[in-house]
Design an enzyme around this catalytic site. Structure first.
Site, PDB file in Angstrom:
ATOM      1  N   LYS A  52       0.814  -1.224   0.000  1.00  0.00           N
ATOM      2  CA  LYS A  52       0.000   0.000   0.000  1.00  0.00           C
ATOM      3  C   LYS A  52       0.848   1.276   0.000  1.00  0.00           C
ATOM      4  O   LYS A  52       0.478   2.269  -0.614  1.00  0.00           O
ATOM      5  CB  LYS A  52      -0.973  -0.005   1.182  1.00  0.00           C
ATOM      6  CG  LYS A  52      -2.071  -1.064   1.024  1.00  0.00           C
ATOM      7  CD  LYS A  52      -3.059  -1.024   2.186  1.00  0.00           C
ATOM      8  CE  LYS A  52      -4.075  -2.157   2.058  1.00  0.00           C
ATOM      9  NZ  LYS A  52      -5.058  -2.162   3.149  1.00  0.00           N
ATOM     10  N   ASN A  84      -4.889   1.958  -1.175  1.00  0.00           N
ATOM     11  CA  ASN A  84      -5.399   0.605  -1.453  1.00  0.00           C
ATOM     12  C   ASN A  84      -6.117   0.567  -2.805  1.00  0.00           C
ATOM     13  O   ASN A  84      -6.600  -0.484  -3.208  1.00  0.00           O
ATOM     14  CB  ASN A  84      -6.333   0.113  -0.342  1.00  0.00           C
ATOM     15  CG  ASN A  84      -7.665   0.839  -0.351  1.00  0.00           C
ATOM     16  OD1 ASN A  84      -7.799   1.910  -0.934  1.00  0.00           O
ATOM     17  ND2 ASN A  84      -8.661   0.263   0.304  1.00  0.00           N
ATOM     18  N   ASP A 109      -9.955   2.487   2.902  1.00  0.00           N
ATOM     19  CA  ASP A 109     -10.092   1.661   4.113  1.00  0.00           C
ATOM     20  C   ASP A 109     -10.828   2.410   5.229  1.00  0.00           C
ATOM     21  O   ASP A 109     -11.687   1.846   5.915  1.00  0.00           O
ATOM     22  CB  ASP A 109      -8.710   1.234   4.635  1.00  0.00           C
ATOM     23  CG  ASP A 109      -8.141   0.051   3.852  1.00  0.00           C
ATOM     24  OD1 ASP A 109      -8.921  -0.670   3.201  1.00  0.00           O
ATOM     25  OD2 ASP A 109      -6.911  -0.148   3.888  1.00  0.00           O
ATOM     26  N   ALA A 112      -0.597   0.272  14.935  1.00  0.00           N
ATOM     27  CA  ALA A 112      -0.108   1.501  14.275  1.00  0.00           C
ATOM     28  C   ALA A 112       0.565   1.138  12.959  1.00  0.00           C
ATOM     29  O   ALA A 112       1.486   1.812  12.514  1.00  0.00           O
ATOM     30  CB  ALA A 112       0.851   2.252  15.202  1.00  0.00           C
ATOM     31  N   ALA A 157      -2.909  -0.521   8.338  1.00  0.00           N
ATOM     32  CA  ALA A 157      -4.363  -0.440   8.465  1.00  0.00           C
ATOM     33  C   ALA A 157      -4.759   0.686   9.418  1.00  0.00           C
ATOM     34  O   ALA A 157      -5.677   1.464   9.133  1.00  0.00           O
ATOM     35  CB  ALA A 157      -4.924  -1.771   8.949  1.00  0.00           C
TER      36      ALA A 157
END
Ligand code: NAP
Length: 286
Positions: A71, A92, A107, A133, A136
């Site tokens: 990503k 993403n 996301d 952390a 995501a």
């Protein structure tokens, strides 16, 4: 369908990618909205992401989703990016615009929609705990702050990473009136309204990374993981009176946002989420 009469092509690119549910989701969205497109699964070598995307775009594809571990690289490849992708430093979703690729990160909006619409839980004014952390957490933190919770505690095994994430979002938190602070995993408060596990602990079948005291009866406890790997976390939450939820709704919602970016059409998500849940219900843990 493009001018040459061929199907418009999209893909999810990652490593690993064989278990991705994105082809199933996008095929359902396309059928439901009458869009003629083909959505594939592409495995990229760890050092071959940029070349894999370039080949796919050169073959006439219109965009792709990107999953672990690419990503950050996807964001760096794009000529333009949405504000939410810039804030996360990760993308993403790529759209192969003729004037330069556009990067987005869906996301966060996916998670917020799942919490608000699918789980029916309000974020505004509530106390949130975000555990993790990594990529995501970076992708969802901005969207959570935009919803104006009263407070958000960010806890991670490696505290320096949580601190970096906090610094990148401190201005947004102040703008939205959110008390944002970091905490240790073993001291991150009690009785939160919403607890989000954005770590990969469930993937390794590890115990939840925080104590049950973070929950209270009725807390929404959501693991971004889905499928068999998330069952332990969901069961742990239920055991302590919380409302356990996995990341399947977020997965479908983030896909719907990507579909909208590519096709200009917003698909209905509920039927696809129900179908996906039924499909994964019988899957056994690895
Ligand atoms: P990542 O960048 O590799 O980050 C991993 C995170 O997990 C880090 O914060 C790491 O802490 C922490 N961690 C790993 N093992 C741990 C353990 N045993 N105890 C405590 N913390 C642990 O991964 P990611 O990309 O952020 O992905 C996180 C999760 O989100 C994955 O399960 C992924 O499948 C899921 N996800 C779901 C969706 C969806 O649509 N549902 C979308 C994106 C991601 P350190 O910093 O200390 O290493």
């Amino acid at each position: 369908m493009n001018a040459a009469g061929a199907m418009d092509r999209y893909a999810v690119i990652g490593n690993p990618v064989e278990h991705s549910q994105s082809p199933f989701i996008h095929a359902r969205f396309a059928a439901a909205t009458g869009q003629a497109l083909r959505y594939e699964r592409l495995l990229a070598g760890r050092d071959d992401f940029a070349a894999t995307v370039a080949r796919f775009a050169a073959a006439g594809a219109l965009g792709c989703n990107v999953t672990v571990p690419f990503k950050g690289e996807a964001f760096a490849l794009a000529a333009q990016a949405s504000e939410r992708a810039r804030r996360a430093g990760a993308a993403n979703t790529l759209r192969f615009d003729a004037g330069g690729w556009f990067a987005d990160n869906t996301d966060g909006v996916g998670l917020v929609r799942d919490i608000g619409r699918n789980a029916g839980v309000a974020i505004a004014g509530r106390r949130l705990l975000l555990v993790g952390a990594g990529g995501a957490a970076a992708g969802v933190l901005g969207a959570l702050l935009e919803e104006r919770p009263a407070a958000l505690v960010l806890a991670n095994r490696t505290p320096a990473k949580a601190q970096r994430l906090l610094e990148a979002h401190a201005a947004l938190a102040a703008e939205r009136g959110v008390v944002l602070r970091t905490a240790q995993l073993d001291d991150c408060g009690s009785g939160h309204d919403i607890v989000i596990n954005a770590t990969t602990s469930s993937l390794h079948a590890a115990a939840p990374p925080v104590a049950a005291a973070v929950l209270r009866p009725g807390t929404l406890a959501l693991d971004l993981m889905y499928g068999p790997a998330a069952r332990g976390f969901v069961a742990w939450a239920s055991l302590h009176g919380a409302l356990g939820r996995d990341g399947l709704g977020m997965l479908v919602e983030q896909a719907a946002e990507a579909f909208h970016l590519w096709r200009g059409v917003r698909p209905e998500t509920r039927p696809v989420l129900d179908a996906l849940r039924a499909r994964l219900a019988t899957e056994q843990p690895p």
